[in-house]
Scaffold this active site. Structure first.
Site, mmCIF file in Angstrom:
data_model
loop_
_atom_site.group_PDB
_atom_site.id
_atom_site.type_symbol
_atom_site.label_atom_id
_atom_site.label_comp_id
_atom_site.label_asym_id
_atom_site.label_seq_id
_atom_site.Cartn_x
_atom_site.Cartn_y
_atom_site.Cartn_z
ATOM 1 C CB CYS A 255 5.269 -4.179 -0.126
ATOM 2 S SG CYS A 255 6.082 -2.617 -0.466
ATOM 3 C CE1 TYR A 256 1.743 0.905 5.675
ATOM 4 C CE2 TYR A 256 0.174 -0.853 6.104
ATOM 5 C CZ TYR A 256 0.703 0.389 6.414
ATOM 6 O OH TYR A 256 0.180 1.097 7.468
ATOM 7 C CD GLU B 58 1.977 -8.433 -5.413
ATOM 8 O OE1 GLU B 58 2.823 -9.197 -4.930
ATOM 9 O OE2 GLU B 58 1.750 -7.297 -4.972
ATOM 10 C CE LYS C 195 -9.868 -7.050 -20.715
ATOM 11 N NZ LYS C 195 -10.755 -5.877 -20.669
ATOM 12 C CG HIS D 171 5.090 -5.774 -4.997
ATOM 13 N ND1 HIS D 171 3.876 -5.580 -4.391
ATOM 14 C CD2 HIS D 171 5.836 -4.692 -4.707
ATOM 15 C CE1 HIS D 171 3.879 -4.419 -3.762
ATOM 16 N NE2 HIS D 171 5.054 -3.852 -3.934
ATOM 17 C CG ASP E 198 -14.152 -6.326 -19.814
ATOM 18 O OD1 ASP E 198 -13.542 -7.374 -20.074
ATOM 19 O OD2 ASP E 198 -13.658 -5.382 -19.175
ATOM 20 N N GLY F 115 0.831 -1.203 0.000
ATOM 21 C CA GLY F 115 0.000 0.000 0.000
ATOM 22 C C GLY F 115 0.859 1.243 0.000
#
Ligand code: XMP
Length: 517
Positions: free
Chosen positions: A78-79, A168, A373, A166, A224, A51
């Site tokens: 991280c945070y 991710e 997505k 990170h 979408d 964050g």
């Protein structure tokens, strides 16, 4: 099931995405979710996201700290990592301006279950201001980088793990493996997430929700809305009214191509509304990107409302549509971006997808609201849409307007549209379409001097943007061969009137974004 607490990081929902990718279920909750809320999900583990706040700063935000008493494995990113260090009495330093940013090599400092099966050195991606300096008691360092002595730490007995980088994002090469190690190896979560049968399930849900009433949908040619429309067409074809609004800001050939595609797919009620004059008129003289986005959003709503009223009133041979629902291709990240969960997030760009106003008095129908997505794309294929269509590159709602920096004028639209068409054509010819995630031309609103047929010219600059990416959250510039770039540049500066220079954008996201505005 893994609960991910969102501390406002740009990548919070990517964590959920990656966990689902490896086959476990996960849900994002706001950082302040109570322990009772968390327990309701019956999670096998908790992840604390990154964050923009700093634990050492005034803007620090805290979860319900009782979560540490649940005796569940916790992974802080991280945070989240700093939060674990802070909670257990570790030391933190503020780096202030010295933000660390980008790819680094991390050396493993100890055998960790989190890094099982990985090399002794791994590429990781960092983006942080604060850093952990001293460890809390009972913790050990498991990874270090040149600039960051505590890149990863853990307390194995208590199953507490922290990573400064990170896992991710795609730039962390084996990040998914690390998350899988946490989810399955450490948390012992079940492999119970898959998309099988999703099409049937959603079709049944739509039928049940809609009953015999009419549904209106605005399609854009984008993935979408297309998948939503295709789903509704299979569920309630006779009751579906699809409207395609031509904003005048589409790519070359896009309106014609979309129209013929929808007609071929056999939609019972499909209409194209040419509103280009209205959009371009309202954009006259407007320079500010956010202002442009807002104007486009509002104009879109106006045009759409008018059409909806007209459909509702239609009598005579054209039957009156009993429209009670408005369908939107809202997907999970759209909701998360605008919801409570991201209150802590920094606003970067206005919300992408429009929410049409309540005064339309229609109920919202959002069948894709829990999907990411790539899940939407897979669903599109399950519904029988052509692969090429569902995997095509994204095109933003505000269209070419955000690829013309500054004021949008008809001349600039023409220039960027033609340059973009040439770019796309040459990429296709070079067989690079599937290798590049997104590519387009943008117009820089400054003029430069050039020479053509011995005469001085003073014209615009076109910037070519092409990126590789997994999900649009991070991106790298595509390494297009020089020979292809040369051809594109020559063609654009020769054939597009009003351009005498072409540049290639070599910026990564972050710190740049993919689009220019
Ligand atoms: P940025 O520019 O934020 O873009 O790096 C990330 C991805 O989102 C797309 N994008 C949009 N899509 N409406 C959309 O439907 C928008 O307003 C919008 N703005 C950006 C962009 O093309 C890229 O794929």
């Amino acid at each position: 099931m893994i609960v991910v607490l969102d501390f406002g990081g740009q990548f919070a929902h990517l964590i959920v995405r990656r966990i689902k990718d490896v086959g476990a279920n996960a849900e994002i909750l706001p950082y302040h979710a109570s322990v009772e809320e968390i327990k309701k999900r019956k999670p096998q583990g908790i992840i604390l996201s990154g964050g923009p706040a700093a634990i050492t700063g005034k803007n620090a935000i805290f979860p319900d700290l009782r979560l540490f008493d649940l005796q569940l494995p916790v992974l802080g990113i991280c945070y989240g990592e700093q939060l674990i260090a802070w909670h257990y009495g570790g030391g933190l330093a503020t780096r202030g301006d010295q933000r660390q940013y980008g790819k680094e090599m991390m050396k493993m400092a100890a055998d960790s279950d989190l890094f099982k099966g990985l090399e002794k050195e791994e590429q990781v991606w960092m983006s942080h201001g604060d850093a952990v300096t001293t460890l809390p008691e009972g913790f050990e360092v498991t990874g270090t980088t040149k600039k960051c002595p505590v890149a990863a730490f853990e307390n194995k007995a208590r199953k507490l793990y922290g990573v400064q980088f990170h896992p991710e994002v795609a730039h962390t090469k084996n990040g998914s493996r690390m998350l899988a190690n946490f989810v399955f190896g450490i948390c012992k979560a079940k492999k119970d997430y898959s998309l099988k049968g999703l099409d049937r399930k959603l079709i049944n849900e739509v039928r049940e929700e809609v009953g015999k009433e009419g549904v209106l949908i605005a399609v854009s040619g984008g993935v979408d809305s297309l998948v939503t429309a295709a789903l509704l067409n299979q569920a309630i074809a006779d009751q579906l009214y699809a409207v395609f609004i031509d904003t005048g800001l589409m790519r070359k050939g896009e309106v014609e191509e979309t129209e013929s595609f929808f007609r071929k797919m056999g939609f019972r009620h499909f209409e194209v509304v040419d509103a280009s004059k209205s959009f371009l008129g309202k954009l006259e003289g407007v320079m500010d990107p956010e202002q442009k986005r807002k104007i486009i959003g509002h104009t879109f709503i106006e045009v759409f409302e008018k059409k909806a009223k007209e459909l509702g009133k239609r009598t005579g041979r054209g039957k009156k549509a009993n429209i009670r629902f408005l369908a939107q291709g809202t997907i999970y990240p759209d909701r998360i971006e605008s919801a409570q969960a991201s209150k802590a997030a920094d606003k970067i760009k206005s919300h992408h997808n429009l929410t049409l106003p309540e005064k339309m008095d229609l109920k919202l129908l959002e069948p894709l609201k829990d999907l990411y997505k790539d899940e939407v794309r897979e669903l599109g294929e399950m519904l029988g849409l052509p692969k090429k269509r569902v995997w095509r590159q994204p095109f933003p709602g505000p269209g070419l307007a955000i690829r013309i920096l500054g004021e949008v004028t008809p001349e600039r639209v023409r220039i960027v549209r033609e340059a973009d068409a040439i770019f796309r054509e040459e990429i296709a010819k070079a067989g690079l379409e599937e290798k590049i995630w997104q590519y387009f031309a943008a117009l820089l609103p400054v003029k430069a001097v050039g020479v053509m047929a011995d005469e001085r010219t003073y014209e615009y600059i076109i910037s070519l943007r092409a990126v590789t990416s997994k999900d649009g959250m991070t991106a790298d510039w595509a390494k297009i061969p020089f020979a292809v770039l040369e051809k594109i540049s020559t063609r654009i500066s020769n054939d597009v009137k009003g351009v005498n220079r072409v540049v290639y954008d070599v910026s990564q996201k972050p710190p740049a974004t993919i689009e220019y505005e």
